[in-house]
Motif scaffolding. Structure first.
Motif, mmCIF file in Angstrom:
data_model
loop_
_atom_site.group_PDB
_atom_site.id
_atom_site.type_symbol
_atom_site.label_atom_id
_atom_site.label_comp_id
_atom_site.label_asym_id
_atom_site.label_seq_id
_atom_site.Cartn_x
_atom_site.Cartn_y
_atom_site.Cartn_z
ATOM 1 N N HIS A 109 0.796 -1.227 0.000
ATOM 2 C CA HIS A 109 0.000 0.000 0.000
ATOM 3 C C HIS A 109 0.834 1.286 0.000
ATOM 4 O O HIS A 109 0.624 2.177 -0.821
ATOM 5 N N CYS A 110 1.772 1.364 0.936
ATOM 6 C CA CYS A 110 2.501 2.625 1.124
ATOM 7 C C CYS A 110 3.439 2.952 -0.032
ATOM 8 O O CYS A 110 3.892 4.084 -0.164
ATOM 9 N N ARG A 111 3.754 1.955 -0.860
ATOM 10 C CA ARG A 111 4.645 2.235 -1.975
ATOM 11 C C ARG A 111 3.878 2.783 -3.177
ATOM 12 O O ARG A 111 4.494 3.255 -4.127
ATOM 13 N N GLY A 112 2.568 2.673 -3.160
ATOM 14 C CA GLY A 112 1.763 3.167 -4.275
ATOM 15 C C GLY A 112 1.818 4.682 -4.339
ATOM 16 O O GLY A 112 1.939 5.343 -3.314
ATOM 17 N N ARG A 113 1.706 5.233 -5.551
ATOM 18 C CA ARG A 113 1.785 6.688 -5.685
ATOM 19 C C ARG A 113 0.474 7.292 -6.156
ATOM 20 O O ARG A 113 0.341 8.496 -6.249
#
Lengths: 261, 341
Positions: A109-113
């Motif tokens: 999730h947190c790597r998505g932009r």
């Protein structure tokens, strides 16, 4: 070799009280970069409580937790995860109804932009971000050895492999430190051996590891240093060899023998 | 093939006014379509974030009232010498207001219940719907209370030379269909994205979701806002089609109907609310057409509902998917059996 490494996690005089019950009375220890530390102790010693405090799932009654000299007190679990401090759970914890691949994708999730507007309008950023996540998910599955299972439903896999999904999810956060809560409980010896190799591989990729475990041979094999908890306080700390011969530790695990005069 | 199937289905539905001359059936299709839109919005919350909103009709009703009031204009005396008023606005603007106001209410509810889950979320949402109903019933100056708001302008989009009037049923039908398709696309894109995965993670395992850095509350609020906005749009369509709105629009039974549509169709699937909505939208009318006793009609309705939930506990769509994947897989073992002989 790790003597002058920087301290990544420091736990300073942490106490946790549940009403009148004292789960942790006074805990102080620190973890250096690149170490594998084992946190052991009899059942109910407060190991999982310590994990929950460090990762923000539980608020301590007093004391400080610092990660890379940043005070974590009062931070929410998802904020702590974003700092690169990831964890696994004691009971098998996966997104049951989703495939292994979707599990890891969720973990990324947190790597998505992509923002909400990108999603609704299907912009270029949405597609490129999704493509990156898919690649990263495959890479993580290769790393933990679950590629063959990628499109199976997570809840239907055997116990040991669900554990690996848990690790894959934690790795998806791109952690610099990983907290493993009883990772090999319920695994057979060959699965455990495979897991020990994986832990080594994770450490070699530059991740510091703190693990809680009951499987003593495994702990003795992988850990650089061991912290022993009993009744909510630290009773010993040292290398595996030191811990094995520590009378206080033996007493905590086996009870005190009849004293002979 | 499966890529074009949905569009084929849409094309088929688009052609309906060309060959169907029965306006009563068209009316049933319009109201069912509006309810399907509302059920799709409920499914976003219930099926994907796993939170049961039993006050969902509140968003629908707020959309209906907002659109009605903005298009009719109103004047309210808040203090003895302080009045708030609004001149009548065009219908398209009123409908936009309906989406925004319903969305904002969704935001408030999402924020208000940011820490309550499961049963507590259900209670918060029921109470909310009941409060809104009481306001609609008692704030007579604004809502006309039980006298209802009537003479609501019919659907008219654009102005002057480019005016598009939806006075006739075929036109309304196409507008509802277009809205449903748009809402479906929005929801489909949302649930297949990063945000959607976060919502499903909240449903599946909240602690695990937080441990990988997902701000679950944020995504619950996002889902509530989108869901409320779509429900508000459905309410606005309803209001300008029926052209009268009274506080009964907030009745619990409408929420229950939406929940039944979502559950029987298959919660957490994109097609579920459409299948469930079509089934439970048409069945009452079909039963009425058979001219049997009203009591028997409702008994059949109830039995059908119980039967679906009993035999297909996960819903119709997941059951069909399961059956299809079973059939796809079955030829392989059959072939291996043959080779053994």
């Amino acid at each position: 070799m790790i003597a002058q490494a920087e301290t990544v996690l420091s736990i300073d005089q942490v106490a946790v009280h549940f009403g009148g019950l004292i789960a942790i009375s006074d805990m102080t220890f620190s973890v250096c970069a690149g170490e594998i530390i084992g946190l052991i102790g009899p059942n109910g010693a407060g190991k999982t409580t310590a994990f929950n405090v460090i990762t923000g799932f539980l608020k301590q009654t007093s004391g400080d937790v610092r990660y890379r000299s940043k005070l974590l007190n009062g931070m929410k679990p998802y904020e702590i995860a974003k700092l690169g401090l990831a964890r696994t759970f004691q009971r098998t914890s996966v997104f049951q109804e989703r495939t292994v691949f979707q599990n890891v994708l969720t973990g990324l999730h947190c790597r998505g932009r992509s923002k909400l507007w990108d999603t609704l309008l299907q912009t270029g950023r949405e597609t490129s971000s999704e493509r990156e996540l898919v690649d990263a998910a495959h890479e993580i599955l290769r790393f933990v050895g679950l590629e063959q299972r990628a499109y199976e439903q997570a809840g239907t896999l055997p116990y040991g492999e669900q554990r690996l999904i848990g690790v894959a999810l934690a790795l998806a956060v791109k952690p610099s430190m990983l907290l493993l809560d009883e990772p090999v409980s319920g695994m057979n010896p060959s699965e455990t051996a495979r897991f020990v190799k994986l832990v080594g591989k994770i450490r070699d990729s530059g991740v510091t590891i703190l693990l809680v475990e009951h499987d003593m041979p495994m702990v003795m094999e992988v850990c650089d240093r061991i912290v022993v908890l009993n009744y909510g306080r630290i009773i010993a700390e040292g290398t595996p060899a030191e811990i094995q011969s520590n009378p206080e530790v033996i007493r905590a695990y086996l009870g005190q023998g009849k004293k002979r005069a | 093939m499966s890529r074009f199937l949905p569009w084929l289905f849409v094309a088929l539905l688009t052609s309906v006014p060309l060959w169907l001359n029965d306006f009563y059936v068209l009316h049933v299709m319009i109201t069912t379509g509006i309810f399907i839109i509302a059920a799709m919005s409920l499914n976003l919350l219930l099926g994907f974030t796993g939170q049961l909103s039993l006050g969902h009709v509140a968003f629908f009703g707020i959309g209906a009232y907002t659109s009605a009031l903005v298009s009719l204009g109103f004047e309210v005396h808040l203090l003895p010498d302080f009045t708030v008023g609004l001149a009548p606005k065009p219908v398209w603007f009123a409908m936009l207001c309906a989406i925004v106001v319903a969305g904002l209410t969704g935001y408030a509810i999402g924020k208000l219940s940011f820490r309550v889950r499961g049963a507590y979320f259900v209670i918060v949402s029921i109470s909310f719907a009941e409060v809104v109903r009481l306001v609609a019933l008692n704030w007579v100056e604004l809502t006309q209370g039980p006298m209802a708001l009537n003479n609501i302008p019919a659907l008219v989009l654009g102005a002057d030379a480019f005016e598009l009037s939806f006075l006739r049923k075929p036109a309304v039908y196409l507008l509802v269909l277009a809205t449903a398709v748009a809402c479906y696309v929005i929801i489909a894109r949302l649930v297949n994205s990063r945000a959607g995965r976060a919502m499903i993670a909240l449903r599946e395992n909240e602690s695990l979701a937080m441990s990988v850095g997902i701000d679950v509350t944020h995504y619950l609020v996002v889902a509530t806002v989108v869901s409320a906005g779509i429900a508000g749009m459905a309410g606005a369509l309803y209001t300008h089609y029926i052209r009268i709105v009274d506080p009964d629009i907030f009745l619990f039974i409408y929420t229950v109907t939406m929940v039944i549509m979502v559950i029987t169709g298959g919660k957490g699937t994109l097609a579920g609310p459409i299948v469930g909505g079509a089934l439970f939208g048409f069945v009452p009318e079909a039963l009425r057409a058979m001219a049997i006793e009203p009591e028997v009609q409702w008994i059949i309705y109830g039995v059908l509902m119980v039967a679906v939930v009993y035999f297909l506990p996960r819903g119709i769509v997941p059951a069909i998917e399961h059956y299809m994947s079973g059939r796809k897989r079955s030829p392989a073992p059959a072939a291996s059996e043959a080779s053994q002989k």
